[in-house]
Enzyme design. Structure first.
Site, PDB file in Angstrom:
ATOM      1  N   ARG A 235       0.839  -1.197   0.000  1.00  0.00           N
ATOM      2  CA  ARG A 235       0.000   0.000   0.000  1.00  0.00           C
ATOM      3  C   ARG A 235       0.871   1.244   0.000  1.00  0.00           C
ATOM      4  O   ARG A 235       1.929   1.285   0.643  1.00  0.00           O
ATOM      5  CB  ARG A 235      -0.917   0.030   1.239  1.00  0.00           C
ATOM      6  CG  ARG A 235      -2.153  -0.847   1.163  1.00  0.00           C
ATOM      7  CD  ARG A 235      -3.159  -0.305   0.163  1.00  0.00           C
ATOM      8  NE  ARG A 235      -4.404  -1.058   0.142  1.00  0.00           N
ATOM      9  CZ  ARG A 235      -4.644  -2.109  -0.624  1.00  0.00           C
ATOM     10  NH1 ARG A 235      -3.693  -2.562  -1.424  1.00  0.00           N
ATOM     11  NH2 ARG A 235      -5.827  -2.710  -0.591  1.00  0.00           N
ATOM     12  N   GLU A 264      -3.550   7.570  -5.940  1.00  0.00           N
ATOM     13  CA  GLU A 264      -3.608   6.746  -7.144  1.00  0.00           C
ATOM     14  C   GLU A 264      -4.789   7.165  -8.020  1.00  0.00           C
ATOM     15  O   GLU A 264      -5.932   7.009  -7.603  1.00  0.00           O
ATOM     16  CB  GLU A 264      -3.713   5.267  -6.767  1.00  0.00           C
ATOM     17  CG  GLU A 264      -2.488   4.775  -6.023  1.00  0.00           C
ATOM     18  CD  GLU A 264      -2.577   3.335  -5.566  1.00  0.00           C
ATOM     19  OE1 GLU A 264      -1.531   2.776  -5.160  1.00  0.00           O
ATOM     20  OE2 GLU A 264      -3.687   2.760  -5.569  1.00  0.00           O
ATOM     21  N   HIS A 286      -0.422  -0.137  -9.822  1.00  0.00           N
ATOM     22  CA  HIS A 286      -1.210  -0.961  -8.893  1.00  0.00           C
ATOM     23  C   HIS A 286      -1.793  -2.187  -9.598  1.00  0.00           C
ATOM     24  O   HIS A 286      -2.996  -2.459  -9.542  1.00  0.00           O
ATOM     25  CB  HIS A 286      -2.316  -0.141  -8.235  1.00  0.00           C
ATOM     26  CG  HIS A 286      -2.750  -0.694  -6.907  1.00  0.00           C
ATOM     27  ND1 HIS A 286      -3.001   0.098  -5.822  1.00  0.00           N
ATOM     28  CD2 HIS A 286      -2.982  -1.969  -6.498  1.00  0.00           C
ATOM     29  CE1 HIS A 286      -3.374  -0.654  -4.795  1.00  0.00           C
ATOM     30  NE2 HIS A 286      -3.358  -1.918  -5.190  1.00  0.00           N
TER      31      HIS A 286
END
Length: 319
Positions: A235, A264, A286
């Protein structure tokens, strides 16, 4: 009564992923993306919410009068106000162990790319350096074996252990870190400070909590080997991005490979985007979780969680 299920961010699944039917009477509303300002309207009649990254706040929970269950289409549940869910008797489930292959594989893709300088060598070939060298190879960037190196793993869950198994197959020494500031977790763990100081590669596989925010920041980079590589597929926020940028431009570590960042997508002028211009930093969007096989498994488990709840036997609960 027909159950209303609302999936707020279906576009977090790629095309071709099947959402399997469950043995209940239900309506499923799919929204590709949902802005924060649209959530309350879209869930006002929902009995069940599915969300991957759309935040479910206390205000949303209190406005959704029919809401009974939230199915998080991910492992991390930091996007949910769990206290508010508890207050209003709303159960929350997550997805577990679906990424046991895809995240470790992505982790080692980053490790190998950095240890063997694959990106700068590829770029230099494109720029004509091979012809310029006048011989069959050239040595502009450092290459190191994995065998014999030390991998420090922060996070001893399923993913951390799977990464350790791959590392051992490469002939690496593995250190599992104890919690920061805690050295009494037993003989299978190495004190956090020792892992930071002695690892050739550090890979993060812990959740983002209050206790892990900025877990690695300026003091930790000062203690790392100059030859260390830092990997984060967990994370954003676990590593302080300003500290990482400082460490890379001042050669305090050799390189870093990240699949996550605090915001993000990141802002164009953010530290993390500045780092993408460096030859020793890799940023992927991601996607370490995102093999087709893993996402289909996740989708199936997501619907299984909903069916289990509607059948009176909820599973994978986080509250």
């Amino acid at each position: 009564m027909t159950v209303n299920i609302v999936f707020l961010d279906h576009d977090t699944f790629p095309e071709g992923i099947n959402i399997k039917k469950i043995n209940k009477e239900y309506n499923l509303s799919l929204y590709g993306k949902t802005q924060d300002s649209d959530v309350i309207e879209r869930v006002k009649d929902a009995d069940v919410i599915i969300t991957n990254k759309v935040k479910i706040t206390k205000e949303i929970i209190e406005s959704a009068k029919r809401l009974k269950f939230i199915s998080v289409a991910a492992t991390g549940t930091d996007i949910i106000d769990i206290d508010a869910c508890n207050e209003h008797n709303i159960l929350v489930s997550n997805i577990r162990n679906y990424a046991v292959n895809t995240v470790p594989e992505h982790t080692f893709a980053l490790i190998l790319a950095l240890r063997r300088s694959l990106l700068p060598y590829t770029q230099s070939v494109q720029n004509g350096r091979w012809q310029e060298s006048g011989q069959f190879c050239y040595f502009d960037y450092k290459i190191n074996n994995l065998a014999g190196s030390t991998l420090g793993i922060i996070g001893d869950g399923v993913l951390g252990k799977a990464v350790a198994d791959i590392a051992k197959a490469f002939g690496m020494k593995v250190l599992f870190s104890s919690y920061k500031g805690t050295n009494n977790m037993g003989p299978l763990y190495t004190p956090f400070e020792e892992v930071i100081a002695n690892s050739d590669i550090i890979s993060i596989h812990c959740p983002l909590l209050k206790s892990t925010k900025d877990l690695i920041s300026f003091p930790e980079f000062e203690k790392m080997k100059p030859s260390c590589i830092l990997i984060n597929t967990a994370r954003g926020g676990i590593v302080n991005e300003s500290a990482l940028y400082n460490a890379l431009i001042n050669n305090k570590i050799l390189g870093a490979g990240f699949d996550v960042c605090i915001s993000e997508p990141p802002e164009k002028d953010s530290d993390v985007m500045k780092m993408t211009q460096l030859p020793n930093f890799i940023l992927t969007p991601h996607i370490s979780w995102a093999s087709f096989e893993a996402i289909q498994t996740l989708s199936d488990m997501m619907m299984d969680n909903i069916e289990a709840f509607l059948s009176g036997h909820p599973k994978n609960l986080v509250n």
